[in-house]
Design a protein around this motif. Structure first.
Motif, mmCIF file in Angstrom:
data_model
loop_
_atom_site.group_PDB
_atom_site.id
_atom_site.type_symbol
_atom_site.label_atom_id
_atom_site.label_comp_id
_atom_site.label_asym_id
_atom_site.label_seq_id
_atom_site.Cartn_x
_atom_site.Cartn_y
_atom_site.Cartn_z
ATOM 1 N N VAL A 82 41.799 9.593 23.374
ATOM 2 C CA VAL A 82 42.110 9.799 22.005
ATOM 3 C C VAL A 82 41.298 10.167 21.173
ATOM 4 O O VAL A 82 40.303 9.771 21.181
ATOM 5 C CB VAL A 82 43.390 8.303 21.480
ATOM 6 C CG1 VAL A 82 43.306 8.770 20.417
ATOM 7 C CG2 VAL A 82 43.885 7.998 22.522
ATOM 8 N N ASN A 83 41.117 11.169 20.551
ATOM 9 C CA ASN A 83 40.774 11.664 19.365
ATOM 10 C C ASN A 83 40.823 10.799 18.103
ATOM 11 O O ASN A 83 42.022 9.826 17.801
ATOM 12 C CB ASN A 83 40.963 13.401 18.459
ATOM 13 C CG ASN A 83 40.127 13.844 19.822
ATOM 14 O OD1 ASN A 83 39.524 13.523 20.597
ATOM 15 N ND2 ASN A 83 40.973 15.605 19.998
ATOM 16 N N SER A 84 39.714 10.173 16.970
ATOM 17 C CA SER A 84 40.331 9.508 16.103
ATOM 18 C C SER A 84 38.703 9.854 15.087
ATOM 19 O O SER A 84 38.212 10.687 15.408
ATOM 20 C CB SER A 84 39.756 7.900 16.289
ATOM 21 O OG SER A 84 37.960 8.140 16.518
ATOM 22 N N PHE A 85 38.906 9.170 13.799
ATOM 23 C CA PHE A 85 38.479 9.916 12.569
ATOM 24 C C PHE A 85 37.143 10.123 13.812
ATOM 25 O O PHE A 85 36.250 10.569 12.466
ATOM 26 C CB PHE A 85 38.175 9.078 11.932
ATOM 27 C CG PHE A 85 39.563 9.426 11.110
ATOM 28 C CD1 PHE A 85 40.111 10.777 10.100
ATOM 29 C CD2 PHE A 85 40.688 8.660 10.600
ATOM 30 C CE1 PHE A 85 41.284 11.209 9.999
ATOM 31 C CE2 PHE A 85 42.095 9.110 10.490
ATOM 32 C CZ PHE A 85 41.872 10.389 9.488
ATOM 33 N N GLU A 86 36.434 8.613 14.028
ATOM 34 C CA GLU A 86 34.877 8.566 14.612
ATOM 35 C C GLU A 86 34.845 9.193 15.673
ATOM 36 O O GLU A 86 33.521 9.409 15.817
ATOM 37 C CB GLU A 86 34.448 7.233 14.530
ATOM 38 C CG GLU A 86 34.950 5.866 13.756
ATOM 39 C CD GLU A 86 36.106 6.169 13.751
ATOM 40 O OE1 GLU A 86 37.506 5.708 14.059
ATOM 41 O OE2 GLU A 86 37.181 5.644 12.615
ATOM 42 N N THR A 87 35.980 9.681 16.214
ATOM 43 C CA THR A 87 35.568 10.128 17.496
ATOM 44 C C THR A 87 36.350 11.806 18.105
ATOM 45 O O THR A 87 37.436 11.277 18.397
ATOM 46 C CB THR A 87 35.059 9.813 19.792
ATOM 47 O OG1 THR A 87 36.165 9.601 19.119
ATOM 48 C CG2 THR A 87 34.037 8.641 19.183
ATOM 49 N N PRO A 88 36.049 12.494 16.491
ATOM 50 C CA PRO A 88 37.429 13.542 16.104
ATOM 51 C C PRO A 88 37.179 14.815 17.555
ATOM 52 O O PRO A 88 37.757 15.072 17.451
ATOM 53 C CB PRO A 88 37.173 14.420 15.292
ATOM 54 C CG PRO A 88 35.380 13.840 15.348
ATOM 55 C CD PRO A 88 35.077 13.033 15.364
ATOM 56 N N THR A 89 36.560 14.724 18.230
ATOM 57 C CA THR A 89 36.233 15.658 19.681
ATOM 58 C C THR A 89 36.271 15.344 21.222
ATOM 59 O O THR A 89 35.549 16.010 22.018
ATOM 60 C CB THR A 89 35.749 16.737 19.798
ATOM 61 O OG1 THR A 89 33.854 16.246 19.799
ATOM 62 C CG2 THR A 89 35.688 17.435 17.890
ATOM 63 N N VAL A 90 37.003 13.987 20.960
ATOM 64 C CA VAL A 90 36.571 13.050 22.378
ATOM 65 C C VAL A 90 37.157 14.587 23.327
ATOM 66 O O VAL A 90 37.096 14.794 24.747
ATOM 67 C CB VAL A 90 37.383 12.264 22.554
ATOM 68 C CG1 VAL A 90 37.679 11.759 24.169
ATOM 69 C CG2 VAL A 90 37.029 11.071 22.561
#
Length: 125
Positions: A82-90
């Motif tokens: 899952v991409n998130s605001f903290e890790t947007p490019t997983v």
């Protein structure tokens, strides 16, 4: 988001006939080919929903000549990622330049969408 972006930027407007050999069909690869009539580019899209990378072969017939290099964009990763605001490019697309010709092989990584955009040569733009 990235899947929609990749399809939207590589929509094309002329559907090209695509033949899948038994190996491609047996491996559950989804394949499409289109042409962008404005640029003349040929766009191939391959989806591999499986957990194992699959090699596939392209053989162009007819049509204009092809440039020797193409842009390959891949989106691949763990389906649970899952991409998130903290890790947007997983899970994010990666672009590279590949060598192509009238026939060439490519690999569809596990759990991936691959877009190959080939420019044509010998046409007015």
């Amino acid at each position: 988001y990235f899947v929609q972006q990749m399809f939207g930027q590589n929509a094309g407007d002329v559907v090209l006939p695509v033949s899948m050999g038994p190996a491609v069909a047996a491996n559950n690869l989804a394949v499409s080919g289109v042409r962008d009539s404005k640029s003349g580019d040929v766009i191939l899209k391959v989806v591999n929903p499986g957990a194992i990378a699959q090699t596939w072969r392209v053989e162009f017939s007819g049509g204009p000549g092809l440039a020797p290099k193409a842009v390959k964009t891949e989106l691949k990763g763990d389906p649970a990622a899952v991409n998130s605001f903290e890790t947007p490019t997983v899970v994010a697309p990666a672009t590279s330049i590949i060598t192509v010709g009238k026939s060439f092989s490519s690999e569809a990584p596990a759990h991936s969408l691959t877009v190959i955009r080939v420019s044509t040569v010998g046409r007015d733009r």
